[in-house]
Design a protein around this motif. Structure first.
Motif, PDB file in Angstrom:
ATOM      1  N   ARG A  91      38.057  80.890 -20.405  1.00 56.10           N
ATOM      2  CA  ARG A  91      37.281  79.822 -20.161  1.00 56.10           C
ATOM      3  C   ARG A  91      38.152  78.508 -20.141  1.00 56.10           C
ATOM      4  O   ARG A  91      37.701  77.567 -20.302  1.00 56.10           O
ATOM      5  N   LEU A  92      39.458  78.696 -20.512  1.00 57.09           N
ATOM      6  CA  LEU A  92      40.604  77.796 -20.623  1.00 57.09           C
ATOM      7  C   LEU A  92      40.111  77.027 -22.025  1.00 57.09           C
ATOM      8  O   LEU A  92      40.655  75.817 -22.145  1.00 57.09           O
ATOM      9  N   ASP A  93      39.467  77.605 -23.114  1.00 53.25           N
ATOM     10  CA  ASP A  93      39.214  77.040 -24.354  1.00 53.25           C
ATOM     11  C   ASP A  93      40.059  77.589 -25.270  1.00 53.25           C
ATOM     12  O   ASP A  93      40.288  78.823 -25.724  1.00 53.25           O
ATOM     13  N   LEU A  94      41.364  76.973 -25.551  1.00 57.16           N
ATOM     14  CA  LEU A  94      42.381  77.398 -26.447  1.00 57.16           C
ATOM     15  C   LEU A  94      42.259  76.804 -27.778  1.00 57.16           C
ATOM     16  O   LEU A  94      43.228  76.938 -28.485  1.00 57.16           O
ATOM     17  N   GLY A  95      41.111  76.504 -28.348  1.00 51.71           N
ATOM     18  CA  GLY A  95      40.913  76.271 -29.602  1.00 51.71           C
ATOM     19  C   GLY A  95      41.135  74.682 -29.841  1.00 51.71           C
ATOM     20  O   GLY A  95      41.090  74.064 -28.904  1.00 51.71           O
ATOM     21  N   VAL A  96      41.255  74.413 -31.155  1.00 48.55           N
ATOM     22  CA  VAL A  96      41.508  72.948 -31.642  1.00 48.55           C
ATOM     23  C   VAL A  96      42.582  72.885 -32.208  1.00 48.55           C
ATOM     24  O   VAL A  96      43.048  73.709 -33.077  1.00 48.55           O
ATOM     25  N   SER A  97      43.327  71.731 -32.213  1.00 44.44           N
ATOM     26  CA  SER A  97      44.526  71.427 -32.787  1.00 44.44           C
ATOM     27  C   SER A  97      44.302  71.363 -34.495  1.00 44.44           C
ATOM     28  O   SER A  97      43.240  70.998 -35.071  1.00 44.44           O
ATOM     29  N   VAL A  98      45.190  71.868 -35.136  1.00 41.16           N
ATOM     30  CA  VAL A  98      45.083  72.007 -36.540  1.00 41.16           C
ATOM     31  C   VAL A  98      45.510  70.414 -37.045  1.00 41.16           C
ATOM     32  O   VAL A  98      44.942  69.959 -37.951  1.00 41.16           O
ATOM     33  N   ALA A  99      46.549  69.999 -36.439  1.00 41.44           N
ATOM     34  CA  ALA A  99      47.435  68.764 -36.933  1.00 41.44           C
ATOM     35  C   ALA A  99      46.299  67.534 -36.654  1.00 41.44           C
ATOM     36  O   ALA A  99      46.267  66.645 -37.500  1.00 41.44           O
ATOM     37  N   SER A 100      45.942  67.435 -35.246  1.00 39.86           N
ATOM     38  CA  SER A 100      44.829  66.249 -35.138  1.00 39.86           C
ATOM     39  C   SER A 100      43.675  66.790 -34.949  1.00 39.86           C
ATOM     40  O   SER A 100      43.092  66.610 -33.989  1.00 39.86           O
ATOM     41  N   TYR A 101      42.919  67.641 -35.962  1.00 33.21           N
ATOM     42  CA  TYR A 101      41.750  68.054 -35.933  1.00 33.21           C
ATOM     43  C   TYR A 101      40.657  66.904 -35.767  1.00 33.21           C
ATOM     44  O   TYR A 101      40.670  66.049 -36.233  1.00 33.21           O
ATOM     45  N   PRO A 102      39.728  67.222 -34.858  1.00 34.80           N
ATOM     46  CA  PRO A 102      39.173  68.565 -34.038  1.00 34.80           C
ATOM     47  C   PRO A 102      39.635  68.421 -32.693  1.00 34.80           C
ATOM     48  O   PRO A 102      38.797  68.494 -31.809  1.00 34.80           O
ATOM     49  N   GLN A 103      40.851  67.752 -32.284  1.00 34.13           N
ATOM     50  CA  GLN A 103      40.962  67.611 -30.818  1.00 34.13           C
ATOM     51  C   GLN A 103      41.204  69.054 -30.290  1.00 34.13           C
ATOM     52  O   GLN A 103      42.082  69.670 -30.842  1.00 34.13           O
ATOM     53  N   PRO A 104      40.678  69.432 -29.103  1.00 33.30           N
ATOM     54  CA  PRO A 104      40.871  70.533 -28.323  1.00 33.30           C
ATOM     55  C   PRO A 104      42.092  70.575 -27.891  1.00 33.30           C
ATOM     56  O   PRO A 104      42.761  69.686 -27.423  1.00 33.30           O
ATOM     57  N   VAL A 105      42.883  71.785 -28.166  1.00 34.92           N
ATOM     58  CA  VAL A 105      44.304  72.026 -27.568  1.00 34.92           C
ATOM     59  C   VAL A 105      44.270  71.686 -25.780  1.00 34.92           C
ATOM     60  O   VAL A 105      45.119  71.216 -25.543  1.00 34.92           O
ATOM     61  N   SER A 106      43.400  72.298 -25.196  1.00 35.65           N
ATOM     62  CA  SER A 106      43.376  72.162 -23.869  1.00 35.65           C
ATOM     63  C   SER A 106      43.542  70.714 -23.525  1.00 35.65           C
ATOM     64  O   SER A 106      44.164  70.379 -22.508  1.00 35.65           O
ATOM     65  N   GLU A 107      42.843  69.792 -24.171  1.00 30.63           N
ATOM     66  CA  GLU A 107      42.892  68.492 -23.928  1.00 30.63           C
ATOM     67  C   GLU A 107      44.324  67.854 -24.029  1.00 30.63           C
ATOM     68  O   GLU A 107      44.834  67.099 -23.175  1.00 30.63           O
ATOM     69  N   ILE A 108      45.071  68.211 -25.432  1.00 33.04           N
ATOM     70  CA  ILE A 108      46.227  67.647 -25.424  1.00 33.04           C
ATOM     71  C   ILE A 108      47.243  68.521 -24.283  1.00 33.04           C
ATOM     72  O   ILE A 108      47.936  67.789 -23.626  1.00 33.04           O
ATOM     73  N   VAL A 109      47.100  69.850 -23.959  1.00 37.97           N
ATOM     74  CA  VAL A 109      47.897  70.295 -22.645  1.00 37.97           C
ATOM     75  C   VAL A 109      47.826  69.607 -21.480  1.00 37.97           C
ATOM     76  O   VAL A 109      48.511  69.297 -20.812  1.00 37.97           O
ATOM     77  N   LEU A 110      46.387  69.373 -21.285  1.00 37.32           N
ATOM     78  CA  LEU A 110      46.144  68.779 -19.927  1.00 37.32           C
ATOM     79  C   LEU A 110      46.573  67.519 -19.938  1.00 37.32           C
ATOM     80  O   LEU A 110      46.965  66.860 -18.784  1.00 37.32           O
ATOM     81  N   ALA A 111      46.496  66.631 -21.002  1.00 41.12           N
ATOM     82  CA  ALA A 111      47.262  65.288 -20.928  1.00 41.12           C
ATOM     83  C   ALA A 111      48.686  65.188 -20.716  1.00 41.12           C
ATOM     84  O   ALA A 111      49.390  64.320 -19.907  1.00 41.12           O
ATOM     85  N   GLY A 112      49.378  66.231 -21.040  1.00 38.28           N
ATOM     86  CA  GLY A 112      50.859  66.333 -20.805  1.00 38.28           C
ATOM     87  C   GLY A 112      51.341  66.868 -19.605  1.00 38.28           C
ATOM     88  O   GLY A 112      52.344  66.487 -18.956  1.00 38.28           O
ATOM     89  N   LEU A 113      50.406  67.944 -18.887  1.00 38.77           N
ATOM     90  CA  LEU A 113      50.856  68.688 -17.775  1.00 38.77           C
ATOM     91  C   LEU A 113      51.267  67.785 -16.578  1.00 38.77           C
ATOM     92  O   LEU A 113      52.118  68.009 -16.005  1.00 38.77           O
ATOM     93  N   PRO A 114      50.347  66.747 -16.210  1.00 34.40           N
ATOM     94  CA  PRO A 114      50.807  66.111 -14.854  1.00 34.40           C
ATOM     95  C   PRO A 114      52.095  65.455 -15.025  1.00 34.40           C
ATOM     96  O   PRO A 114      52.919  65.350 -14.061  1.00 34.40           O
ATOM     97  N   TRP A 115      52.282  65.001 -16.407  1.00 31.50           N
ATOM     98  CA  TRP A 115      53.613  64.170 -16.594  1.00 31.50           C
ATOM     99  C   TRP A 115      54.793  65.262 -16.269  1.00 31.50           C
ATOM    100  O   TRP A 115      55.719  64.859 -15.413  1.00 31.50           O
TER     101      TRP A 115
END
Lengths: 332, 312
Positions: free
Chosen positions: A82-106
């Motif tokens: 479901r593309l749910d990759l969990g949440v970031s530990v360092a910037s809890y509780p930001q979802p990992v998929s959000e971080i990845v998707l923000a970087g992907l287009p660049w």
């Protein structure tokens, strides 16, 4: 043909399953507990309040780390689907998929464009370098191109930065867009983004141009010795037709495989370039996540990398019969 | 008038140690419909001779002298565009490596069509089907890729390509060397059949003397880049005049006697520094003192029979 397509899709699914399993087990086999590490870091920074054990328990429950291993594995597989990759530990509780998707287009935008440009230029250059009747200039050009390809792209990036960003400041040296600017879908923003992409893109293009050219030259030299080239000449075909349909067309086949692999590796491809130019892509985020021991973000990016390679190979496998008829027939 | 007239053809390969003369002053004429078999051991220059007829020698090889006349037009002196137009239309090639002679990424039909397009000739499915039928193939082969065909079928496609523009001369460079004996014979029969229909002259390169005896009207024997004997096939086999030709024929194993295999002692000379006289002199049992110093000129022994030898 249908059997071929299904076999290829099945193969890609198998690769993804293995990648998921390995990706699941490696962090869990590593010594240390990411939750405790983060909390320890937080308390060392003075941000700790309340009962540490309670906080850790809540955080573990939120991350699903309190479940038995088989249940963690199943829910990991389900969540990944479901593309749910969990949440970031360092910037809890930001979802990992959000971080990845923000970087992907660049990353895809910068590296995809740079890779395609260097592939096209390098391949054409290499092919012409090997063609006996090509202009002599190209053979001279081969030397600087090959020398450039021997320089690591991040060194080239630093040199370009020093020359075009600092000594003669015509281009921005850091970031994906001007600092403090809000991006809009308009021409001004697109130009700003393009300007910021020039230096990192140029360093990648210059550094990989030679690799493509040298590989292609070798391939064309090999193809030129084939009997079908001689027969094409004996048929009285034009130089152009022999070069394009007989020489280039056959020499390109392995080159496409290399391109697909390179595009699959894009996601992690040029971490150092993104770090040097502080470019907000996946590579930069991976670098930051490793520094912060942000296990789930690293895991998510590695998974994305596996998916990208498997996806690129699948696309190549499905397109390959169109460029080489021998493949679908099971000859290769 | 001859279909093909070759005069003093000379081809050199530039090497580090100097120029190696792979084809040395070769001359012959071919009448329309005539089949010439070029034989000789490896390195004798027979393939180089055949390929240079279409100017297909690649660097470091170079055609240094000679004329190749087809209907009065000299291929050796033709400019790039004239040369391109003469290839396939006047003189066509049936290549050596049937396995690899067709472009693997194009269908057979596409490889016919680009031939027609290059010469502004009438193509089309019907024309291709007729050509394929004439070499004993199913017209459906047009839509196949080369890897879907057997070696014999590929060679037939190559023959069909060679006759597509009705050339006056067909050069076949060991066209059957990659095929087994049964297919060899079928392919050669096909080649003879289409060549008869066209009335084209054929230069067939090979080292199988038996096959040559069945195929050729005349045989040319090459040694160290020189055409040492050229004559009608019966005379060559019944009464070989050059000592090398005789030893070549004597070395053929027979069916009746199970005896010792007779070879030719010694090795061919270096093409970089050939002996000053006859190139075969060092191995020749009949060599005389002048053979070692004086290159023999071509002597005509009878109609269509000539030899380069002092003692023949």
């Amino acid at each position: 043909m249908l059997a071929y397509i299904l076999r290829r899709i099945g193969m890609a699914a198998l690769v993804m399953f293995v990648a998921l399993s390995v990706n699941f087990s490696i962090p869990r086999l590593m010594p240390g507990d990411p939750v405790e590490q983060v909390l320890a870091a937080a308390s060392a920074a003075g941000g700790q309040s309340g009962n540490m054990a309670d906080t850790a328990r809540v955080m573990r429950a939120r991350l699903g780390l309190d479940q038995p291993m088989w249940r963690q594995y199943l829910s990991y597989l389900g969540n990944s689907a479901r593309l749910d990759l969990g949440v970031s530990v360092a910037s809890y509780p930001q979802p990992v998929s959000e971080i990845v998707l923000a970087g992907l287009p660049w990353t895809v935008g910068l590296l995809g464009t740079a890779t395609l440009i260097s592939f096209v230029l390098g391949t054409v250059l290499g092919a012409l370098m090997a063609w006996p009747k090509a202009p002599r200039v190209l053979k001279v050009l081969a030397v600087p191109v090959v020398v450039l390809s021997a320089i690591p792209y991040f060194i080239l990036g630093l040199v370009l930065m020093a020359l075009l960003g600092i000594a003669w400041p015509v281009l921005p040296v850091a970031g994906g867009y001007p600092f403090g600017v809000v991006l809009n879908p308009d021409i001004a923003s697109a130009l700003a983004i393009a300007r910021h992409a020039v230096l990192p893109g140029l360093s990648i293009v210059l550094a990989s141009l030679g690799t493509w050219a040298v590989a292609m030259r070798g391939m064309v030299v090999g193809v030129l010795g084939e009997d079908y080239i001689m027969l094409a000449e004996a048929k009285g075909l034009s130089e152009r037709r022999i070069f394009l349909a007989y020489g280039l067309r056959n020499a390109l086949l392995p080159q496409f495989t290399a391109l697909a692999l390179r595009l699959g590796l894009l996601v992690s491809g040029a971490i150092l370039v993104e770090v040097i130019f502080a470019y907000p892509g996946i590579g930069y985020r991976l670098y930051v996540a490793i520094g912060q021991k942000d296990v789930f973000v690293v895991q998510g990016i590695v998974l994305l990398l596996s998916a990208a390679i498997a996806g690129a190979m699948l696309v190549l496998d499905l397109l390959y019969p169109l460029i080489d008829p021998r493949v679908a027939a099971g000859h290769a | 008038m001859s279909a093909l007239s070759v005069r003093h053809l000379t081809v050199e390969f530039a090497t580090r140690a100097g120029a190696a003369r792979a084809v040395n002053d070769v001359s012959f004429d071919l009448e329309p419909g005539e089949r010439l078999g070029l034989v000789g051991e490896s390195g004798s220059g027979k393939t180089t001779t055949a390929l240079s007829l279409l100017r297909l020698i690649r660097p470091p090889g170079r055609l240094v002298a000679g004329e190749i006349l087809i209907a009065g037009q000299d291929i050796a002196a033709a400019g790039p565009e004239a040369l391109r137009r003469m290839r396939a239309a006047r003189i066509a090639l049936v290549p050596q490596g049937a396995m690899n002679a067709l472009n693997p990424v194009l269908t057979c039909a596409a490889q016919f069509e680009d031939l027609f397009a290059a010469h502004n000739a009438q193509g089309g499915r019907a024309r291709i089907a007729a050509l394929l039928t004439s070499v004993g193939l199913d017209p459906a082969v047009a839509d196949r890729y080369p890897h879907q065909l057997s070696g014999g079928m590929k060679q037939r496609v190559c023959i069909a390509l060679a006759i597509a523009l009705r050339p006056a001369v067909i050069v076949a460079d060991e066209p059957t060397s990659a095929l087994d004996v049964i297919v060899q014979k079928q392919v050669l029969k096909t080649l003879i059949a289409v060549q008869r229909d066209l009335g084209a002259a054929v230069v067939l390169v090979g080292h199988d003397m038996g096959l040559m005896a069945q195929f050729a009207h005349r045989i040319g024997v090459m040694y160290a880049g020189r055409l040492v004997e050229l004559g009608p096939v019966r005379e060559i086999f019944a009464d070989p005049r050059h000592p090398y030709t005789r030893m070549l024929i004597d070395s053929l194993p027979g069916f009746c006697e199970r005896g010792v295999f007779k070879g030719i002692p010694g090795l061919p000379p270096s093409l970089l520094s050939p002996p000053p006289g006859c190139p075969f002199a060092p191995r020749c049992p009949r060599a005389e003192p002048r053979c070692a110093v004086e290159v023999p000129e071509t002597r005509v022994l009878g109609p269509g029979h000539e030899v380069r030898c002092h003692v023949a």
